[in-house]
Structures are given as structure tokens and as C-alpha cells.
Design a protein around this motif. Structure first.
Motif, mmCIF file in Angstrom:
data_model
loop_
_atom_site.group_PDB
_atom_site.id
_atom_site.type_symbol
_atom_site.label_atom_id
_atom_site.label_comp_id
_atom_site.label_asym_id
_atom_site.label_seq_id
_atom_site.Cartn_x
_atom_site.Cartn_y
_atom_site.Cartn_z
ATOM 1 N N TRP A 115 0.843 -1.211 0.000
ATOM 2 C CA TRP A 115 0.000 0.000 0.000
ATOM 3 C C TRP A 115 0.872 1.253 0.000
ATOM 4 N N LYS A 116 1.970 1.227 0.746
ATOM 5 C CA LYS A 116 2.888 2.370 0.762
ATOM 6 C C LYS A 116 3.482 2.587 -0.626
ATOM 7 N N ASP A 117 3.858 1.500 -1.292
ATOM 8 C CA ASP A 117 4.383 1.605 -2.659
ATOM 9 C C ASP A 117 3.338 2.208 -3.593
ATOM 10 N N MET A 118 2.100 1.770 -3.458
ATOM 11 C CA MET A 118 1.035 2.310 -4.312
ATOM 12 C C MET A 118 0.852 3.802 -4.051
ATOM 13 N N ASN A 119 0.798 4.184 -2.794
ATOM 14 C CA ASN A 119 0.637 5.601 -2.454
ATOM 15 C C ASN A 119 1.798 6.429 -2.997
ATOM 16 N N GLN A 120 2.997 5.913 -2.861
ATOM 17 C CA GLN A 120 4.177 6.610 -3.371
ATOM 18 C C GLN A 120 4.072 6.815 -4.882
ATOM 19 N N GLU A 121 3.657 5.800 -5.602
ATOM 20 C CA GLU A 121 3.521 5.893 -7.052
ATOM 21 C C GLU A 121 2.419 6.877 -7.450
ATOM 22 N N LEU A 122 1.358 6.929 -6.677
ATOM 23 C CA LEU A 122 0.249 7.832 -6.989
ATOM 24 C C LEU A 122 0.580 9.290 -6.686
ATOM 25 N N LEU A 123 1.511 9.521 -5.773
ATOM 26 C CA LEU A 123 1.854 10.888 -5.383
ATOM 27 C C LEU A 123 2.941 11.518 -6.238
ATOM 28 N N LYS A 124 3.681 10.704 -6.972
ATOM 29 C CA LYS A 124 4.743 11.301 -7.779
ATOM 30 C C LYS A 124 4.251 11.539 -9.201
ATOM 31 N N PRO A 125 4.759 12.565 -9.830
ATOM 32 C CA PRO A 125 4.328 12.860 -11.209
ATOM 33 C C PRO A 125 4.655 11.694 -12.140
ATOM 34 N N ALA A 127 4.022 10.112 -16.372
ATOM 35 C CA ALA A 127 3.641 10.407 -17.750
ATOM 36 C C ALA A 127 2.315 9.749 -18.105
ATOM 37 N N PHE A 128 1.845 8.870 -17.227
ATOM 38 C CA PHE A 128 0.615 8.135 -17.519
ATOM 39 C C PHE A 128 -0.573 8.795 -16.847
ATOM 40 N N PRO A 129 -1.681 8.858 -17.553
ATOM 41 C CA PRO A 129 -2.858 9.547 -17.024
ATOM 42 C C PRO A 129 -3.345 8.953 -15.697
ATOM 43 N N MET A 130 -3.754 9.835 -14.807
ATOM 44 C CA MET A 130 -4.240 9.418 -13.496
ATOM 45 C C MET A 130 -5.426 8.449 -13.594
ATOM 46 N N PRO A 131 -6.343 8.588 -14.540
ATOM 47 C CA PRO A 131 -7.437 7.608 -14.621
ATOM 48 C C PRO A 131 -6.944 6.167 -14.786
ATOM 49 N N LEU A 132 -5.817 5.982 -15.444
ATOM 50 C CA LEU A 132 -5.259 4.637 -15.576
ATOM 51 C C LEU A 132 -4.690 4.151 -14.245
ATOM 52 N N MET A 133 -3.998 5.037 -13.570
ATOM 53 C CA MET A 133 -3.442 4.695 -12.259
ATOM 54 C C MET A 133 -4.571 4.383 -11.274
ATOM 55 N N GLU A 134 -5.661 5.136 -11.378
ATOM 56 C CA GLU A 134 -6.803 4.918 -10.484
ATOM 57 C C GLU A 134 -7.452 3.561 -10.718
ATOM 58 N N ARG A 135 -7.422 3.064 -11.938
ATOM 59 C CA ARG A 135 -7.961 1.733 -12.218
ATOM 60 C C ARG A 135 -7.200 0.676 -11.420
ATOM 61 N N VAL A 136 -5.885 0.795 -11.420
ATOM 62 C CA VAL A 136 -5.052 -0.145 -10.670
ATOM 63 C C VAL A 136 -5.333 -0.009 -9.171
ATOM 64 N N LEU A 137 -5.403 1.219 -8.697
ATOM 65 C CA LEU A 137 -5.718 1.480 -7.291
ATOM 66 C C LEU A 137 -7.081 0.896 -6.916
ATOM 67 N N ASN A 138 -8.078 1.131 -7.756
ATOM 68 C CA ASN A 138 -9.426 0.673 -7.430
ATOM 69 C C ASN A 138 -9.539 -0.840 -7.385
ATOM 70 N N LEU A 139 -8.779 -1.533 -8.206
ATOM 71 C CA LEU A 139 -8.765 -2.994 -8.138
ATOM 72 C C LEU A 139 -8.262 -3.434 -6.764
ATOM 73 N N ALA A 140 -7.195 -2.825 -6.298
ATOM 74 C CA ALA A 140 -6.661 -3.162 -4.972
ATOM 75 C C ALA A 140 -7.667 -2.799 -3.879
ATOM 76 N N ARG A 141 -8.369 -1.691 -4.044
ATOM 77 C CA ARG A 141 -9.382 -1.296 -3.056
ATOM 78 C C ARG A 141 -10.506 -2.323 -2.962
ATOM 79 N N VAL A 142 -10.955 -2.809 -4.113
ATOM 80 C CA VAL A 142 -12.032 -3.809 -4.122
ATOM 81 C C VAL A 142 -11.575 -5.084 -3.420
ATOM 82 N N ILE A 143 -10.375 -5.534 -3.754
ATOM 83 C CA ILE A 143 -9.861 -6.750 -3.127
ATOM 84 C C ILE A 143 -9.668 -6.536 -1.626
#
Length: 173
Positions: A115-125, A127-143
Motif C-alpha cells: 500500500w505504501k508503494d502504491m501511495n508513493q507511485e500515486l503521489l509522484k508525477p 507520464a501516464f494519465p491518473m485515470p489509468l493509475m486509479e484503475r489499478v488502485l481501485n482494483l486493490a481497493r475492491v480486493i
């Protein structure tokens, strides 16, 4: 990877935790689900986006670790009772000679670190659009939701009332 797991099961082989994770992070299907979730996102999910997710970036690996280990923590007893390849719990306890409780504690810490790794990746700039990153995050949230205290993925009746409540009585925005 399914063939590798089938071979292990048929031979009664309990892999090391390292061998297991190499196979289980792929056979768990979380990378596939995250990739498929990009389909239909029109101009947001470009060829480069699919190449990016196929490279198994840190956020995707962290999501896969969360999903795999949380599933194994709550479902390994049931899976072993019906005949299943060894889970992370069995692999770790056999390899390190520790109790099931100790293995679960190690994996809960690994989930916390993922989770810390995911948060770190989401907080740093990126080149990939945030909606794509959010898809990965949301899968982890559901699980995380489905495997927090029990295997609600396999036993969907455990969350039926919460999901029905959410649809019936949505939170005002």
C-alpha cells in the motif's frame, strides 16, 4: 502459470515463497484485470499505456501483491480443505519453519508495504494519465474490501447486504 500450479499440486510440491510469488502474481489474474480495465477508455488508454502496464510497473506489482496475499490470508484453509495448490501461507511456513500466525503477520506487513508503494507511485508525477493509475488502485481497493476479514469474493453473500445498501441508499455527493 496455471500449468506450473497444476504440476506442483499433482506432485505434492510446496514451492519456496519466492517461487510461489513469481507464479501466483501472474496466475492470480490481477495484472490481466487491470489491463482489461483500460479497454474502452478511448483516448486515455493509448498504445503506450498498454505497454506501460505490460512492463509490470511498481504500482501494478504492489496491487498484485495486495490482491494475492490478502486472498491467501483469508482463503488458504478453505482452499486446502478442497484440494488446492499450496498458498503463500503453506509455502512460507514450510520454508521458514514458522507458525501460520507468524506467516500471516509477515504477509500483513508485506500488504502494508505494498500500500505504501502504491501511495508513493500515486503521489509522484507520472507520464501516464491518473485515470489509468486509479484503475489499478481501485482494483486493490475492491480486493481489500472483499478480503479484509473473510473471503467475501468466494462467499459473496457476506457482502450482499452492504452492496445492496450502497445501491439502494447511495451517499449524497
Amino acid at each position: 502459470m496455471y500449468f506450473v500450479e497444476a504440476k506442483w499440486f499433482n506432485e505434492g510440491y510446496v514451492p519456496t515463497i519466492e517461487e510461489y510469488m513469481e507464479v501466483a502474481l501472474i496466475s492470480g489474474g490481477y495484472l490481466l484485470l487491470a489491463t482489461i480495465s483500460f479497454v474502452g477508455m478511448d483516448d486515455v488508454a493509448t498504445k503506450e499505456s498498454f505497454e506501460w502496464i505490460s512492463s509490470n510497473p511498481k504500482i501494478v506489482r504492489a496491487s498484485s501483491v495486495i490482491c494475492r496475499l490478502m486472498d491467501d490470508i483469508v482463503s488458504h484453509k478453505f482452499e486446502q480443505s478442497r484440494g488446492h495448490v499450496a498458498s503463500a501461507i503453506e509455502c512460507y511456513t514450510k520454508q521458514h519453519g514458522v507458525s501460520e500466525e507468524d506467516a500471516v503477520n509477515v504477509f500483513r506487513k508485506e500488504v502494508e508495504n505494498a500500500w505504501k508503494d502504491m501511495n508513493q507511485e500515486l503521489l509522484k508525477p507520472t507520464a501516464f494519465p491518473m485515470p489509468l493509475m486509479e484503475r489499478v488502485l481501485n482494483l486493490a481497493r475492491v480486493i481489500d474490501y472483499l478480503h479484509k476479514d473473510s473471503d467475501s469474493y468466494t462467499n459473496a453473500h457476506l457482502v450482499k447486504d452492504q452492496i445492496a445498501s450502497l445501491l439502494r441508499d447511495p451517499l449524497p455527493l
